[in-house]
Design an enzyme around this catalytic site. Structure first.
Site, PDB file in Angstrom:
ATOM      1  N   LEU A 287      11.948 -19.801  -4.509  1.00 22.17           N
ATOM      2  CA  LEU A 287      10.824 -19.068  -3.907  1.00 22.17           C
ATOM      3  C   LEU A 287       9.565 -19.170  -4.777  1.00 22.17           C
ATOM      4  O   LEU A 287       9.644 -19.047  -6.002  1.00 22.17           O
ATOM      5  CB  LEU A 287      11.238 -17.589  -3.780  1.00 22.17           C
ATOM      6  CG  LEU A 287      10.160 -16.587  -3.379  1.00 22.17           C
ATOM      7  CD1 LEU A 287       9.792 -16.751  -1.911  1.00 22.17           C
ATOM      8  CD2 LEU A 287      10.652 -15.151  -3.637  1.00 22.17           C
TER       9      LEU A 287
ATOM     10  N   HIS B 165       2.574   3.441  -8.946  1.00 25.61           N
ATOM     11  CA  HIS B 165       2.498   2.022  -9.307  1.00 25.61           C
ATOM     12  C   HIS B 165       3.735   1.608 -10.112  1.00 25.61           C
ATOM     13  O   HIS B 165       4.314   0.557  -9.883  1.00 25.61           O
ATOM     14  CB  HIS B 165       1.224   1.728 -10.108  1.00 25.61           C
ATOM     15  CG  HIS B 165      -0.040   2.047  -9.361  1.00 25.61           C
ATOM     16  ND1 HIS B 165      -0.228   1.680  -8.048  1.00 25.61           N
ATOM     17  CD2 HIS B 165      -1.175   2.691  -9.730  1.00 25.61           C
ATOM     18  CE1 HIS B 165      -1.432   2.091  -7.652  1.00 25.61           C
ATOM     19  NE2 HIS B 165      -2.017   2.718  -8.647  1.00 25.61           N
TER      20      HIS B 165
ATOM     21  N   ASP C 185       0.830  -1.213   0.000  1.00 23.77           N
ATOM     22  CA  ASP C 185       0.000   0.000   0.000  1.00 23.77           C
ATOM     23  C   ASP C 185       0.866   1.265   0.000  1.00 23.77           C
ATOM     24  O   ASP C 185       1.991   1.260   0.498  1.00 23.77           O
ATOM     25  CB  ASP C 185      -0.911  -0.014   1.243  1.00 23.77           C
ATOM     26  CG  ASP C 185      -2.048   0.986   1.118  1.00 23.77           C
ATOM     27  OD1 ASP C 185      -2.368   1.398  -0.011  1.00 23.77           O
ATOM     28  OD2 ASP C 185      -2.610   1.363   2.159  1.00 23.77           O
TER      29      ASP C 185
HETATM   30  C1  FPP Z   1      -1.745   0.042  -3.459  1.00 23.80           C
HETATM   31  O1  FPP Z   1      -1.366   1.386  -3.439  1.00 23.80           O
HETATM   32  C2  FPP Z   1      -1.182  -0.667  -4.599  1.00 23.80           C
HETATM   33  C3  FPP Z   1      -1.900  -1.226  -5.602  1.00 23.80           C
HETATM   34  C4  FPP Z   1      -3.364  -1.187  -5.669  1.00 23.80           C
HETATM   35  C5  FPP Z   1      -1.248  -1.879  -6.746  1.00 23.80           C
HETATM   36  C6  FPP Z   1      -0.001  -2.663  -6.476  1.00 23.80           C
HETATM   37  C7  FPP Z   1       0.779  -2.775  -7.723  1.00 23.80           C
HETATM   38  C8  FPP Z   1       2.122  -2.715  -7.824  1.00 23.80           C
HETATM   39  C9  FPP Z   1       3.020  -2.617  -6.656  1.00 23.80           C
HETATM   40  C10 FPP Z   1       2.795  -2.725  -9.150  1.00 23.80           C
HETATM   41  C11 FPP Z   1       2.702  -3.913  -9.993  1.00 23.80           C
HETATM   42  C12 FPP Z   1       2.796  -5.203  -9.308  1.00 23.80           C
HETATM   43  C13 FPP Z   1       3.471  -6.279  -9.754  1.00 23.80           C
HETATM   44  C14 FPP Z   1       3.295  -7.558  -8.998  1.00 23.80           C
HETATM   45  C15 FPP Z   1       4.393  -6.271 -10.889  1.00 23.80           C
HETATM   46  P1  FPP Z   1      -2.507   2.498  -3.476  1.00 23.80           P
HETATM   47  O2  FPP Z   1      -2.694   2.917  -4.873  1.00 23.80           O
HETATM   48  O3  FPP Z   1      -3.718   1.962  -2.775  1.00 23.80           O
HETATM   49  O4  FPP Z   1      -1.846   3.641  -2.647  1.00 23.80           O
HETATM   50  P2  FPP Z   1      -2.581   4.737  -1.748  1.00 23.80           P
HETATM   51  O5  FPP Z   1      -3.103   4.009  -0.542  1.00 23.80           O
HETATM   52  O6  FPP Z   1      -1.476   5.666  -1.428  1.00 23.80           O
HETATM   53  O7  FPP Z   1      -3.655   5.341  -2.596  1.00 23.80           O
END
Ligand code: FPP
Length: 244
Positions: free
Chosen positions: A128, A34, A17
C-alpha cells in the site's frame, strides 16, 4: 465490468475530521483527540493493506490549519514526528510506501526531516502507498500547477492556446497517482474543504458520522462494500457502463 462486480477500489482518500469534538465531548483538550486519532490511522492503514487497496491519501494538515492556536499546531507537528518514528518499523513490515502531498517546505525542520527520512526508507516497498497530505490544499495545488505552466509559457516552451486538461494533470504534485475512487469524510460534516479538488471530479463521496478517533478498518470495509454497490457512470447512461 458490470455494476454488480465487486471491484476493489484502487485509491481511497480520507478527510480525518472530528478529533477535537471527540475529545471535547469527553471533557478533554482537543489535542487528546489528535493523539487518539493515531490509533484510527493505524487501523485504517492495516485494513487498506489487507483489502488490497493500492493508494490511501490521508488529510493530516491543511494549509488552513496553520491558523489554529499555536499550541495545537505545535502539538500536531510533534505528534506527526513521533508517529512517524513509532510507526516506521510497522510500515516496513507491512511493505507500506510512504509519500506526502502538499508544500513540504512549509513544515518545521524536524517534521520535514522525519518525513523525508521515512519516505526515503520506504521508497522501495511494493504494498500500500500511504500519502500524507500536509500543508495541503486543493486550490494551492492548482495554483502551483498554474505557476509552472505560466512560467513555461513565459519562457516560450509552451503556447497558452495549446494547454489541455492533461497538461494541468501533469503539473499537479503527483500526476501519476490515479484519482481517488472513494473520498471519505468522518465527523459528520458534508463538505470537501479544499481537498484534492481536481482529482475528485468523478470520485464517489461518503460522509460518516463517526468521529475520526473511533473510525476503524471495519468502518472502511463497510464503505467499500457500499461503494461496490454504486454504479459509476462518468457522464454516460447506465446501459452504456453495464455493456462490458
Ligand atoms: C481534524 O479534526 C484532524 C486534524 C486536523 C488532524 C489529523 C491528525 C491526526 C489524525 C493524527 C496524526 C496523523 C498521522 C498521519 C499520524 P479536527 O481537529 O478538525 O476535529 P473537529 O472538527 O472536531 O474540531
Amino acid at each position: 465490468m458490470s455494476h454488480t462486480d465487486k471491484k476493489t477500489p484502487t485509491h481511497i482518500a480520507i478527510i480525518m475530521d472530528g478529533n477535537g469534538r471527540w475529545a471535547q465531548q469527553q471533557g478533554h483538550e482537543r489535542t487528546f483527540g489528535h493523539q487518539n486519532g493515531v490509533e484510527a490511522v493505524r487501523s485504517v492503514i492495516e485494513g487498506a493493506g489487507e483489502m488490497g487497496i493500492r493508494y490511501l491519501t490521508l488529510y493530516a494538515f491543511s494549509t488552513e490549519n496553520w491558523n489554529r492556536p499555536k499550541e495545537e499546531v505545535e502539538m500536531l507537528m510533534t505528534l506527526l514526528v513521533h508517529s512517524i518514528h513509532n510507526e516506521l518499523e510497522r510500515l516496513m513490515a507491512n511493505h507500506v510506501r510512504l509519500m506526502m502531498t502538499g508544500r513540504i517546505n512549509d513544515l518545521p525542520d524536524a517534521c520535514r526531516n522525519a518525513l523525508e527520512d521515512a519516505i526515503h526508507q520506504t521508497a522501495g516497498n511494493d504494498g500500500l502507498t500511504v500519502i500524507l497530505a500536509l500543508s495541503y490544499s486543493g486550490r494551492t495545488e492548482l495554483t502551483d500547477a498554474v505557476r509552472k505552466i505560466a512560467s513555461d509559457c513565459a519562457k516560450g516552451l509552451r503556447n497558452a492556446d495549446d494547454i489541455m486538461a492533461d497538461d494541468i494533470q501533469h503539473a499537479l504534485y503527483h500526476p501519476n497517482i490515479p484519482d481517488p475512487d472513494i473520498l471519505i469524510r468522518t465527523g459528520g460534516e458534508c463538505r470537501v474543504s479544499n481537498f484534492l479538488l481536481w482529482e475528485i471530479a468523478y470520485t464517489e463521496l461518503f460522509f460518516s458520522p463517526i468521529m475520526w478517533p473511533d473510525f476503524r478498518k471495519t468502518h472502511l470495509a463497510e464503505i467499500i462494500n457500499a461503494y461496490q454497490n454504486r454504479e459509476r457512470r462518468y457522464g454516460k447512461i447506465g446501459e452504456q457502463v453495464r455493456e462490458h
